[in-house]
Design an enzyme around this catalytic site. Sequence first.
Site: not given
Length: 393
Positions: A176, A178-180
Amino acid sequence: MYEIGKEEIDEVSKVIIDRNFFRYKLNGLSECEVFENAVAEKLNVKYALLVTSGTNAIVCALAGLGIGPGDEVIIPSYTFVATSLAVTIVGAIPIMANVDCELGISISEIESCITVHTKAIIPVHMDGLASDMDSIMKLAGERDLFVIEDTAQAFGGSYNGKRLGTIGDAGCFSFNCDKILTAGEGGLVVTNDRALYEKMFCMMDGSGPFNPCNKDIFTETMPFFGMSMRVSNITAAILNVQLKRLDRILDTLSERKDIIVAELSMITDISIVAGSDRSGDCSTKLHIRFSDPSIAAAVGAKLRASKILAYPPTMQPAHVCWKWTKMLGDNFKPYHPKVNPFCVNDNDYNYPMAKYMNSIDIIMSCLKYDIDYDLSLQETLVLAKRMKEIIQA
Ligand SMILES: Cc1ncc(COP(=O)(O)O)c(C=O)c1O
């Protein structure tokens, strides 16, 4: 989102121009399959399966391992609410165990939560910090429990040289926004277990075993419950580029975190949370540990007044279980008490706040700071020195 740009746009354009959206392809490999192969190689795991979200990745793993109504699954008190929701989606009951000072699930707390109904442990590598996987795997082996790693926030991290997500029976990831690595939304589940992979594939696509494109995956038509968690090649096209960016993203983050940690380590009355393997930390966040919550709160206010956004992790209510336990109680209602034969009293699965006092104390004694990817090394050093000054004042 750390890095995204023209390469992703070009790859998505190709998918659209070729009208090539579906995850299966009769001849050759689809974007989804290319990603699954590349990610399996990168993480050094046998099977990788793209799904629509990190939550669904956990659902696939739980259902594939046969976990359902009446079963209990132990998860940490410090995790995004989705970990617990995935457990309730398959009809099982999440049991939250307190975390230790490194913000991972505490081994002694897991032990105290085990009952005859416990089927699995979900350690969460929260904020990119590795959980204590050796102890968790040992305990799970002794008590005959499955281990599903929630690696949603720790793609590319490691523990004792092994990639996070590849140590337990299954590992689950989120893409999603805000993931790496990100494609806006998306998820991944990995395993080394062939039978589990086949079941999770059915969960991802109930009609998968009937599709001639999958004849190499299924030796026979697999009778297993399935849903529709297929991902389009647009998502996979973005992820194929994102995966190539992974090493640079992790290096950039860790260079910056190292600078701040080096500077703050000169302060005597604080410490830095390192997880169970600092060298495998994804370095997305910095956690400064104070001797008690009131000091953390006071220093946090001073840092924020100087525009340094260090905040108590409890400021994200979806991350601490005592903020969402009521919602869980309501989620069980369909299973309670008729479907869940073990749940006989209304209060059997309530979650008294007092149970989480240890976690509350540990978590509120910390301030969390998101490592700023866009600062130069010089700017990061200036920031670190300013942080040090404010904390010491
Ligand atoms: C620890 C953790 N688990 C699970 C999830 C669920 O992932 P998704 O939002 O892709 O469903 C997230 C997402 O933020 C997460 O942080």
